[in-house]
Design a protein around this motif. Structure first.
Motif, PDB file in Angstrom:
ATOM      1  N   PRO A   1       0.822  -1.218   0.000  1.00 21.22           N
ATOM      2  CA  PRO A   1       0.000   0.000   0.000  1.00 21.22           C
ATOM      3  C   PRO A   1       0.854   1.266   0.000  1.00 21.22           C
ATOM      4  O   PRO A   1       1.897   1.329   0.653  1.00 21.22           O
ATOM      5  CB  PRO A   1      -0.810  -0.104   1.295  1.00 21.22           C
ATOM      6  N   VAL A   2       0.397   2.251  -0.764  1.00 18.32           N
ATOM      7  CA  VAL A   2       1.041   3.560  -0.786  1.00 18.32           C
ATOM      8  C   VAL A   2       0.526   4.342   0.416  1.00 18.32           C
ATOM      9  O   VAL A   2      -0.675   4.372   0.682  1.00 18.32           O
ATOM     10  CB  VAL A   2       0.701   4.322  -2.089  1.00 18.32           C
ATOM     11  N   ARG A   3       1.443   4.938   1.146  1.00 16.98           N
ATOM     12  CA  ARG A   3       1.055   5.786   2.273  1.00 16.98           C
ATOM     13  C   ARG A   3       1.273   7.232   1.870  1.00 16.98           C
ATOM     14  O   ARG A   3       2.309   7.586   1.315  1.00 16.98           O
ATOM     15  CB  ARG A   3       1.878   5.451   3.511  1.00 16.98           C
ATOM     16  N   VAL A   4       0.286   8.061   2.179  1.00 15.21           N
ATOM     17  CA  VAL A   4       0.344   9.466   1.827  1.00 15.21           C
ATOM     18  C   VAL A   4       0.476  10.299   3.091  1.00 15.21           C
ATOM     19  O   VAL A   4      -0.249  10.093   4.066  1.00 15.21           O
ATOM     20  CB  VAL A   4      -0.914   9.898   1.042  1.00 15.21           C
ATOM     21  N   THR A   5       1.413  11.238   3.058  1.00 13.99           N
ATOM     22  CA  THR A   5       1.569  12.214   4.127  1.00 13.99           C
ATOM     23  C   THR A   5       1.069  13.555   3.614  1.00 13.99           C
ATOM     24  O   THR A   5       1.579  14.067   2.615  1.00 13.99           O
ATOM     25  CB  THR A   5       3.038  12.338   4.563  1.00 13.99           C
ATOM     26  N   ALA A   6       0.058  14.105   4.273  1.00 18.96           N
ATOM     27  CA  ALA A   6      -0.489  15.408   3.905  1.00 18.96           C
ATOM     28  C   ALA A   6       0.251  16.494   4.689  1.00 18.96           C
ATOM     29  O   ALA A   6       0.399  16.392   5.907  1.00 18.96           O
ATOM     30  CB  ALA A   6      -1.976  15.479   4.219  1.00 18.96           C
ATOM     31  N   ILE A   7       0.698  17.510   3.972  1.00 20.37           N
ATOM     32  CA  ILE A   7       1.406  18.618   4.606  1.00 20.37           C
ATOM     33  C   ILE A   7       0.519  19.856   4.573  1.00 20.37           C
ATOM     34  O   ILE A   7       0.041  20.258   3.514  1.00 20.37           O
ATOM     35  CB  ILE A   7       2.734  18.918   3.879  1.00 20.37           C
ATOM     36  N   ALA A   8       0.299  20.448   5.745  1.00 13.27           N
ATOM     37  CA  ALA A   8      -0.459  21.691   5.857  1.00 13.27           C
ATOM     38  C   ALA A   8       0.399  22.718   6.581  1.00 13.27           C
ATOM     39  O   ALA A   8       1.330  22.376   7.308  1.00 13.27           O
ATOM     40  CB  ALA A   8      -1.764  21.470   6.620  1.00 13.27           C
ATOM     41  N   SER A   9       0.061  23.969   6.366  1.00 17.33           N
ATOM     42  CA  SER A   9       0.814  25.063   6.958  1.00 17.33           C
ATOM     43  C   SER A   9       0.241  25.456   8.316  1.00 17.33           C
ATOM     44  O   SER A   9      -0.966  25.651   8.455  1.00 17.33           O
ATOM     45  CB  SER A   9       0.755  26.279   6.026  1.00 17.33           C
ATOM     46  N   LEU A  10       1.103  25.557   9.293  1.00 17.66           N
ATOM     47  CA  LEU A  10       0.727  26.056  10.613  1.00 17.66           C
ATOM     48  C   LEU A  10       0.929  27.569  10.588  1.00 17.66           C
ATOM     49  O   LEU A  10       2.044  28.061  10.710  1.00 17.66           O
ATOM     50  CB  LEU A  10       1.600  25.414  11.690  1.00 17.66           C
ATOM     51  N   THR A  11      -0.150  28.282  10.372  1.00 16.24           N
ATOM     52  CA  THR A  11      -0.100  29.732  10.260  1.00 16.24           C
ATOM     53  C   THR A  11      -0.893  30.342  11.405  1.00 16.24           C
ATOM     54  O   THR A  11      -2.008  29.901  11.688  1.00 16.24           O
ATOM     55  CB  THR A  11      -0.668  30.181   8.898  1.00 16.24           C
ATOM     56  N   PRO A  12      -0.334  31.347  12.075  1.00 18.04           N
ATOM     57  CA  PRO A  12      -1.007  31.924  13.245  1.00 18.04           C
ATOM     58  C   PRO A  12      -2.387  32.505  12.926  1.00 18.04           C
ATOM     59  O   PRO A  12      -2.614  33.054  11.842  1.00 18.04           O
ATOM     60  CB  PRO A  12      -0.061  33.045  13.690  1.00 18.04           C
ATOM     61  N   LEU A  13      -3.273  32.385  13.891  1.00 21.27           N
ATOM     62  CA  LEU A  13      -4.630  32.916  13.779  1.00 21.27           C
ATOM     63  C   LEU A  13      -4.627  34.408  13.443  1.00 21.27           C
ATOM     64  O   LEU A  13      -5.523  34.894  12.768  1.00 21.27           O
ATOM     65  CB  LEU A  13      -5.389  32.648  15.080  1.00 21.27           C
ATOM     66  N   GLU A  14      -3.605  35.115  13.880  1.00 19.61           N
ATOM     67  CA  GLU A  14      -3.515  36.558  13.616  1.00 19.61           C
ATOM     68  C   GLU A  14      -3.493  36.874  12.122  1.00 19.61           C
ATOM     69  O   GLU A  14      -3.786  37.987  11.715  1.00 19.61           O
ATOM     70  CB  GLU A  14      -2.263  37.157  14.273  1.00 19.61           C
ATOM     71  N   GLU A  15      -3.161  35.900  11.294  1.00 20.27           N
ATOM     72  CA  GLU A  15      -3.091  36.119   9.851  1.00 20.27           C
ATOM     73  C   GLU A  15      -4.382  35.735   9.122  1.00 20.27           C
ATOM     74  O   GLU A  15      -4.423  35.696   7.891  1.00 20.27           O
ATOM     75  CB  GLU A  15      -1.897  35.356   9.265  1.00 20.27           C
ATOM     76  N   LEU A  16      -5.449  35.482   9.881  1.00 20.75           N
ATOM     77  CA  LEU A  16      -6.716  35.051   9.292  1.00 20.75           C
ATOM     78  C   LEU A  16      -7.255  36.035   8.258  1.00 20.75           C
ATOM     79  O   LEU A  16      -7.698  35.633   7.187  1.00 20.75           O
ATOM     80  CB  LEU A  16      -7.755  34.816  10.394  1.00 20.75           C
ATOM     81  N   GLU A  17      -7.215  37.311   8.541  1.00 24.03           N
ATOM     82  CA  GLU A  17      -7.741  38.302   7.592  1.00 24.03           C
ATOM     83  C   GLU A  17      -6.873  38.412   6.349  1.00 24.03           C
ATOM     84  O   GLU A  17      -7.366  38.638   5.255  1.00 24.03           O
ATOM     85  CB  GLU A  17      -7.880  39.676   8.262  1.00 24.03           C
ATOM     86  N   ILE A  18      -5.578  38.235   6.509  1.00 27.12           N
ATOM     87  CA  ILE A  18      -4.633  38.377   5.400  1.00 27.12           C
ATOM     88  C   ILE A  18      -4.658  37.149   4.488  1.00 27.12           C
ATOM     89  O   ILE A  18      -4.655  37.267   3.267  1.00 27.12           O
ATOM     90  CB  ILE A  18      -3.194  38.582   5.934  1.00 27.12           C
ATOM     91  N   ASP A  19      -4.670  35.957   5.087  1.00 28.60           N
ATOM     92  CA  ASP A  19      -4.556  34.730   4.310  1.00 28.60           C
ATOM     93  C   ASP A  19      -5.313  33.591   4.990  1.00 28.60           C
ATOM     94  O   ASP A  19      -4.714  32.701   5.605  1.00 28.60           O
ATOM     95  CB  ASP A  19      -3.078  34.366   4.140  1.00 28.60           C
ATOM     96  N   PRO A  20      -6.644  33.587   4.877  1.00 27.90           N
ATOM     97  CA  PRO A  20      -7.442  32.603   5.621  1.00 27.90           C
ATOM     98  C   PRO A  20      -7.139  31.149   5.267  1.00 27.90           C
ATOM     99  O   PRO A  20      -7.191  30.290   6.139  1.00 27.90           O
ATOM    100  CB  PRO A  20      -8.885  32.970   5.281  1.00 27.90           C
TER     101      PRO A  20
END
Length: 143
Positions: free
Chosen positions: A13-32
């Protein structure tokens, strides 16, 4: 589940690792989208299903070195895949996308990006993300 031929010729079986960005909540308006890691991981999960894979690991990182053990622990050359929603997410999640790509090539591990349009966030969607991230210990699940 998606499979490939292993060294012994059997299906593995192929295993997939998903990568997401940990971006601070303070940047919600700039880059949700960069703040909304749940949507990033969901995008990766949809990609995996469409390709006959399942997500084995989800990473939530910011500026991680391409040689960090969090990326490579248990990764099998030629058998595992990294996926991220976009190059932009990789640029936030990793300290160097180019070095990460080179390390993946050196180790024989594929890297994919979903390549779909990011969701458009209105005020209500931003408010849901804000509530989910600002009240995690209050039992709020983001719905």
């Amino acid at each position: 589940m998606g499979q490939v031929r292993g060294a012994s010729g059997g299906l593995v079986p192929v295993r997939v690792t998903a990568i997401a960005s940990l971006t601070p909540l303070e940047e919600l308006e700039i880059d949700p989208f960069l703040v909304d890691s749940r949507s990033q991981h969901a995008m990766c999960a949809r990609w995996a299903v469409e390709h006959g894979y399942v997500i084995a690991r989800e990473l939530l990182v910011r500026g991680l070195r391409p040689d960090h053990t969090a990326l490579w622990t248990g990764v099998r050359p030629g058998l595992d895949v990294f996926v991220a929603p976009s190059r932009r997410v990789l640029e936030s999640a990793l300290s160097s996308v180019e070095d990460f790509m080179a390390e993946c090539a050196r180790r024989g591990v594929r890297v994919e990006t979903v390549g779909r349009a990011e969701p458009c966030y209105d005020a209500q969607m931003k408010a849901r993300v804000h509530r989910r991230l600002s009240m995690p210990t209050a039992g709020y699940d983001g719905r």
